[in-house]
Design an enzyme around this catalytic site. Structure first.
Site, PDB file in Angstrom:
ATOM      1  N   SER A  46       0.802  -1.185   0.015  1.00 36.63           N
ATOM      2  CA  SER A  46      -0.247  -0.272  -0.201  1.00 36.63           C
ATOM      3  C   SER A  46       0.738   1.504  -0.019  1.00 36.63           C
ATOM      4  CB  SER A  46      -0.684   0.058   1.268  1.00 36.63           C
ATOM      5  OG  SER A  46      -1.461   1.036   1.723  1.00 36.63           O
ATOM      6  N   LYS A  48       2.331  -3.007   5.798  1.00 31.40           N
ATOM      7  CA  LYS A  48       2.245  -3.192   4.589  1.00 31.40           C
ATOM      8  C   LYS A  48       3.587  -3.198   4.132  1.00 31.40           C
ATOM      9  CE  LYS A  48      -1.510  -4.863   3.348  1.00 31.40           C
ATOM     10  NZ  LYS A  48      -2.077  -5.830   2.388  1.00 31.40           N
ATOM     11  N   TYR A  88      -1.398  -0.913  10.602  1.00 31.11           N
ATOM     12  CA  TYR A  88      -1.938  -1.469   8.738  1.00 31.11           C
ATOM     13  C   TYR A  88      -0.859  -1.037   7.928  1.00 31.11           C
ATOM     14  CZ  TYR A  88      -4.196  -1.701   4.092  1.00 31.11           C
ATOM     15  OH  TYR A  88      -4.218  -2.054   2.769  1.00 31.11           O
ATOM     16  N   ALA A  89       0.058   0.834   8.479  1.00 30.01           N
ATOM     17  CA  ALA A  89       0.933   0.710   7.571  1.00 30.01           C
ATOM     18  C   ALA A  89       2.130   0.014   7.711  1.00 30.01           C
ATOM     19  CB  ALA A  89       0.964   2.039   7.788  1.00 30.01           C
ATOM     20  N   ALA A  90       2.711  -0.288   8.699  1.00 26.68           N
ATOM     21  CA  ALA A  90       3.529  -1.428   8.844  1.00 26.68           C
ATOM     22  C   ALA A  90       3.665  -2.693   8.192  1.00 26.68           C
ATOM     23  CB  ALA A  90       3.844  -1.316  10.590  1.00 26.68           C
TER      24      ALA A  90
END
Length: 245
Positions: free
Chosen positions: A140, A157, A153-155
């Site tokens: 992402s 992805k 979520y960012a970690a």
């Protein structure tokens, strides 16, 4: 100009097949002749897919490593091979870091990162024995840009990128390809259920939001022999900013 794909005789696993991009791809791949192995934790969503010998469905929580291995082994025994895999399964819950509970953080890791690892670990030995195969996992833009409340979520992805690049190097001499796709803004349940109404309105004004079906051609290409030289890459679908007339 128009592209078309022939997946006749191919077997493709789709994790996250009950909705969003996974569902759209599963239907397109079946329409192109593939036998689709549809996997999701959402049993009700899986039931809405066509049933038959070319759409095999199984409820699996990819955070459960044993369940993943059993499903892949059973399908491989039934079909004889697995030629491609599209790993779309993910969760996203927005919580600021100071309020992020251990359980919520861990669930993101278990599904979004460990689950993809479990699938790769189950699939890669089969594909290397075949001397052929293609896997696409999903990252992402938040992996590099971040967003308030999206730390978990960012970690995960960001972790997908390292996993994909390493896997691609490990199997590069066995005819197997592994790539990551960053699909941009797509109207999937994961995105729509996590973004605020203000965020959605801002994106609609500035970039627009793609449909899951718009992502499918990129996936079809990456799994096809047209992408035989592409591996270890992060492919980004960038939407062009809207310009007021």
């Amino acid at each position: 100009m128009k592209a078309s794909f022939d997946f006749s005789g191919s077997v493709v696993l789709v994790a996250g097949a009950a909705s969003g991009i996974g569902r759209a791809f599963a239907l397109e791949a079946m329409g192109a002749g593939a036998t689709v192995l549809a996997m999701d934790v959402d049993a009700a969503g899986l039931e809405t897919l066509p049933s038959g010998p070319r759409m095999l469905r199984s409820r699996v929580d990819i955070a459960d490593s044993s369940a993943v291995q059993r499903a892949v082994d059973a399908w491989a025994a039934q079909t004889g091979r697995i030629d491609g895999a599209v790993l779309t399964s993910a969760i996203q819950k927005r919580t600021m870091i100071a309020d992020l509970a251990d359980a919520e953080w861990q669930r993101h890791l278990d599904v979004n990162l460990s689950g993809v690892f479990y699938l790769m670990r189950a699939l890669l030995p089969l594909m290397t024995r075949q001397k052929a195969g293609s896997i696409v996992a999903f990252t992402s833009g938040l992996a590099t840009n971040g967003w308030p409340g999206a730390a978990a979520y960012a970690a995960t992805k960001a972790g997908i990128i390292g996993l994909v690049k390493t896997a691609a190097l490990e199997v590069r001499n066995q005819g197997v390809r592994v790539n990551a796709l960053s699909p941009g803004l797509v109207a999937t349940p994961v995105f729509l259920n996590s973004a605020s109404s203000e965020e959605l309105a801002m994106y609609e004004r500035s970039l627009g939001v793609s449909t899951p079906e718009e992502v499918v051609p990129t996936l079809m290409h990456l799994l096809s022999d047209a992408a035989s030289s592409i591996s270890g890459n992060v492919i980004e679908r960038r939407l062009i900013p809207r310009v007021e007339a």
